[in-house]
Design a protein around this motif. Structure first.
Motif, PDB file in Angstrom:
ATOM      1  N   ALA A   2       6.411   4.165  -1.746  1.00 46.54           N
ATOM      2  CA  ALA A   2       6.629   3.120  -0.746  1.00 46.54           C
ATOM      3  C   ALA A   2       7.503   2.006  -1.307  1.00 46.54           C
ATOM      4  O   ALA A   2       7.483   1.706  -2.504  1.00 46.54           O
ATOM      5  CB  ALA A   2       5.286   2.547  -0.297  1.00 46.54           C
ATOM      6  N   GLN A   4       8.442  -1.591  -2.248  1.00 49.20           N
ATOM      7  CA  GLN A   4       7.518  -2.602  -2.765  1.00 49.20           C
ATOM      8  C   GLN A   4       8.240  -3.937  -2.926  1.00 49.20           C
ATOM      9  O   GLN A   4       9.413  -3.977  -3.299  1.00 49.20           O
ATOM     10  CB  GLN A   4       6.962  -2.140  -4.113  1.00 49.20           C
ATOM     11  CG  GLN A   4       5.719  -2.870  -4.565  1.00 49.20           C
ATOM     12  CD  GLN A   4       5.168  -2.283  -5.857  1.00 49.20           C
ATOM     13  OE1 GLN A   4       5.503  -2.743  -6.945  1.00 49.20           O
ATOM     14  NE2 GLN A   4       4.323  -1.256  -5.732  1.00 49.20           N
ATOM     15  N   GLY A  22       4.172   0.301   6.204  1.00 51.05           N
ATOM     16  CA  GLY A  22       4.687   1.366   5.353  1.00 51.05           C
ATOM     17  C   GLY A  22       5.156   0.895   3.996  1.00 51.05           C
ATOM     18  O   GLY A  22       5.564   1.710   3.167  1.00 51.05           O
ATOM     19  N   THR A  23       5.123  -0.427   3.752  1.00 48.78           N
ATOM     20  CA  THR A  23       5.530  -0.958   2.451  1.00 48.78           C
ATOM     21  C   THR A  23       4.322  -1.536   1.729  1.00 48.78           C
ATOM     22  O   THR A  23       3.231  -1.647   2.289  1.00 48.78           O
ATOM     23  CB  THR A  23       6.599  -2.050   2.604  1.00 48.78           C
ATOM     24  OG1 THR A  23       6.013  -3.211   3.215  1.00 48.78           O
ATOM     25  CG2 THR A  23       7.756  -1.560   3.450  1.00 48.78           C
ATOM     26  N   GLU A  24       4.535  -1.907   0.490  1.00 49.23           N
ATOM     27  CA  GLU A  24       3.488  -2.527  -0.313  1.00 49.23           C
ATOM     28  C   GLU A  24       3.950  -3.898  -0.785  1.00 49.23           C
ATOM     29  O   GLU A  24       5.146  -4.111  -1.026  1.00 49.23           O
ATOM     30  CB  GLU A  24       3.171  -1.663  -1.545  1.00 49.23           C
ATOM     31  CG  GLU A  24       2.644  -0.280  -1.211  1.00 49.23           C
ATOM     32  CD  GLU A  24       2.522   0.606  -2.443  1.00 49.23           C
ATOM     33  OE1 GLU A  24       2.933   0.146  -3.543  1.00 49.23           O
ATOM     34  OE2 GLU A  24       2.045   1.743  -2.318  1.00 49.23           O
ATOM     35  N   ALA A  79      -1.428  -3.258   1.222  1.00 45.13           N
ATOM     36  CA  ALA A  79      -0.690  -2.630   2.318  1.00 45.13           C
ATOM     37  C   ALA A  79      -1.480  -2.847   3.591  1.00 45.13           C
ATOM     38  O   ALA A  79      -2.683  -3.167   3.556  1.00 45.13           O
ATOM     39  CB  ALA A  79      -0.483  -1.143   2.055  1.00 45.13           C
TER      40      ALA A  79
END
Length: 661
Positions: A2, A4, A22-24, A79
């Motif tokens: 993912a 970041q 969908g990202t961190e 997340a």
């Protein structure tokens, strides 16, 4: 992995940020720790997932460990699974503790807003845009590959338009939109968040002359569609609507792959934030999609014919009628280019090559216009270019030679060579050995053909011929066995062998060219006794044999895949080869129906022995041989049936993106 982003925290005041679905987010727990703090505790509201990376271990929170040491530098990641309904409706709280203290020495609070920002295209090549877990920012070949496909918008859907559809910056019809690839920007989340950030659609500077992007807002009216990217426009600010979460963009290709263009182009959407009005914006998220521009693809003789073309010029009425009759037997439409359009240029094979381009949602034929530019030079644009019929051309700034005519451009049927598959065949072009004065196909044309990647070209030796085209010594016909085709090669050796047989059978006085006025009529005995002719044909045979070996290696052929068609050549004043009698391999192939130049060979037992030998070779393959008289209308002008006709054929069923170049 993912995407970041690192986020700073503060124990002095609450902070807030956006988390894109969908990202961190990596929280800088160490950087915000107050003096003397030795450990931390992290807590979050239900919409936030937390985990700690500590000494190479990933631990989901909450866990049995309530406090985590700040040394040796743990990472706290988060997340979110769903877009927020309101700004800052989720939060994380970090509490810091001394070595043995039970009371926090500081707290950092981070308010979170989750939004969805996603740029999608037909990455799965299904014909429709869909969400996917595949890497949209890469493009891979093969049956298991992925990546979006883009067509060059090179047709002309509006009959009143001047040029190609991609030569102007307007959408003139809904058909025009259907030639473009859809790009879908999805946005979800609180409207206030998008109002406080900027959403930027952009492309790379190097791609600005390769694609154009249109956007019509939320309306469907044609006049609403405006170009937003391409040319001098490198970025476009998207403003998500209150009622529409999806923005549909339409992407058209402007250029085919070529020597300086791999065919890959990228489009990006970036979410920007500006902490203060006086400061520049900074990116907090980017999503990208890679497209590959579809290559131009040729079709071989063995493909089903869809349309036959021939020119009507002075004194070729019987030839046109014969081609028309053959097309009718093959149940294939005939298009006759009239004299006012061809300006007495009969060589339609030399002017254009028919091919196609293909995306998962659409396939369109595309005519490739050669640099020869003689009487037929305006025909492709005036009469072929139109709705769902594209056009591409390359020029020869160094000056066009005969080898730039497209009788010198052929393609094999699908082949496998030492385990490597060429499911769309291989392009064949004629060239010369390196020598002073040797002719080669124009660099711009060769570079274009190589850059398409899916039909890796093979260079043959054709400069020994006066005209210099590969179709003077080779052709392909369908066959029911082996590889599904036979390669036909002109063969002086086979011709001498046949004539010798007939001489030994007592037909040495049988003469060539019976029924033709004002044409010398040498007998079999005279031809076999002509040492100068024999020596020149030994030379011609050596040139063809050289090409035979190249073709066997490059196409993976064995001797049973090749048929030798009797043919003799004669030398012109510059020692270049011309056909001694109509060149039978220069034939028109319409499925099982063959239109073969009538050779006017010696008549033995009431039949032309050359025609009879060709029938014996081809009819066992289920092929029907029709011999067409082109002697005065084409042969004496150094061309034959194939040179004077052209065929648009059915595209391959095999999808080009499944090729592994």
């Amino acid at each position: 992995m993912a995407q970041q982003r690192r986020v700073q925290l503060s124990t002095q005041r609450p902070c807030s940020t956006v988390c894109v679905l969908g990202t961190e987010l990596a929280l800088d727990v160490c950087g915000s720790a107050p003096p003397g703090a030795a450990s931390f505790q992290a807590q979050a509201t239900p919409g936030v997932k937390l985990w700690v990376l500590h000494e190479a271990q990933s631990v989901k929170l909450p866990s049995s460990v309530s406090r985590w040491p700040l040394a040796p530098g743990p990472e706290l990641l988060l997340a979110m699974d769903h877009p927020s309904k309101d700004v800052g409706d989720e939060k994380v709280r970090i509490s810091y503790f001394r070595e043995a203290g039970g009371v926090p020495v500081g707290r950092a609070v981070l308010y979170l807003t989750c939004v969805e920002v996603s740029l999608d295209a037909d990455v799965t090549r299904s014909g429709a845009v869909s969400r996917t877990l595949l890497d949209k920012a890469s493009w891979t070949w093969g049956p298991e590959g992925h990546g979006a496909v883009l067509l060059v918008n090179c047709d002309r859907d509006d009959p009143d338009a001047e040029g190609l559809d991609n030569e102007d910056s307007a959408v003139r019809s809904y058909n025009d939109l259907q030639d473009m690839a859809q790009l879908l920007l999805r946005t979800r989340g609180p409207r206030a968040t998008f109002a406080g950030h900027r959403l930027l659609l952009h492309l790379d500077f190097g791609d600005a002359d390769k694609i154009r992007v249109f956007y019509g807002g939320n309306g469907a009216e044609l006049e609403m569609f405006k170009p937003v990217l391409g040319g001098s426009k490198l970025a476009y600010t998207v403003r998500p609507s209150r009622h529409h979460h999806d923005s549909v963009f339409y992407v058209e290709g402007l250029a085919f792959p070529d020597v300086a263009f791999s065919g890959l182009v990228s489009l990006h959407v970036t979410l920007l934030e500006s902490p203060e009005k006086s400061l520049l914006e900074s990116p907090i998220f980017t999503d990208s999609v890679v497209f590959r521009v579809a290559p131009w693809i040729m079709t071989p003789n063995t493909a089903a014919p869809l349309e036959v073309f021939v020119c009507s010029v002075d004194n070729n009425e019987e030839f046109v009628a014969a081609v028309g009759a053959l097309a009718e037997r093959a149940q294939c439409p005939l298009t006759v280019c009239p004299a006012p359009q061809n300006r007495q240029d009969r060589w339609i094979q030399d002017e254009v090559e028919f091919g196609y381009i293909q995306a998962p949602q659409k396939t369109i034929p595309v005519v490739f216009d050669s640099p020869r530019d003689r009487g037929l030079k305006d025909f492709p644009v005036r009469s072929i270019l139109g709705p769902d019929f594209g056009y591409v051309a390359r020029q020869a700034p160094e000056g066009a030679s005969s080898l730039d005519s497209f009788g010198n451009l052929e393609v094999s049927p699908p082949v496998t060579v030492r385990g490597k598959e060429y499911p769309l065949g291989r392009i064949l072009i004629g060239s010369s050995f390196p020598r002073v004065g040797g002719r080669r196909m124009a660099k711009a044309v060769r570079d274009f053909l190589v850059a398409q990647k899916v039909q890796a070209p093979v260079e043959l030796f054709s400069d020994w011929l006066s005209v210099g085209h590969v179709d003077e010594f080779l052709s392909f016909v369908p066959a029911p066995d082996r590889k599904g085709f036979r390669l036909l090669l002109a063969s002086p050796s086979a011709c001498y062998q046949l004539l010798k047989e007939k001489q030994e059978e007592g037909f040495g006085e049988a003469a060539m060219f019976q029924g033709l006025d004002r044409v010398p009529k040498p007998t079999i005995n005279e031809i076999l006794a002509n040492e100068e002719l024999r020596k020149f044909n030994d030379y011609a045979q050596s040139c063809i044999s050289w090409n035979r070996d190249i073709l066997k290696r490059s196409l993976g052929l064995a001797e049973p895949d090749i048929l030798d068609i009797p043919q003799l050549f004669q030398s012109n004043s510059t020692s270049e080869a011309e056909a001694f009698f109509p060149d039978m391999v220069n034939m028109l192939v319409l499925g099982r129906h063959l239109g073969i130049p009538k050779p006017f060979g010696p008549v033995v037992g009431g039949r032309c022995c050359l025609e009879q030998r060709v029938r014996e070779l081809l009819e066992p393959l289920g092929l029907s041989c029709t011999f067409i008289d082109d002697f005065f209308s084409y042969h004496v002008l150094l061309g034959e049936v194939h040179c004077g006709t052209n065929v648009r054929r059915k595209p391959f069923a095999f999808k080009w993106w499944h090729v592994v170049p």
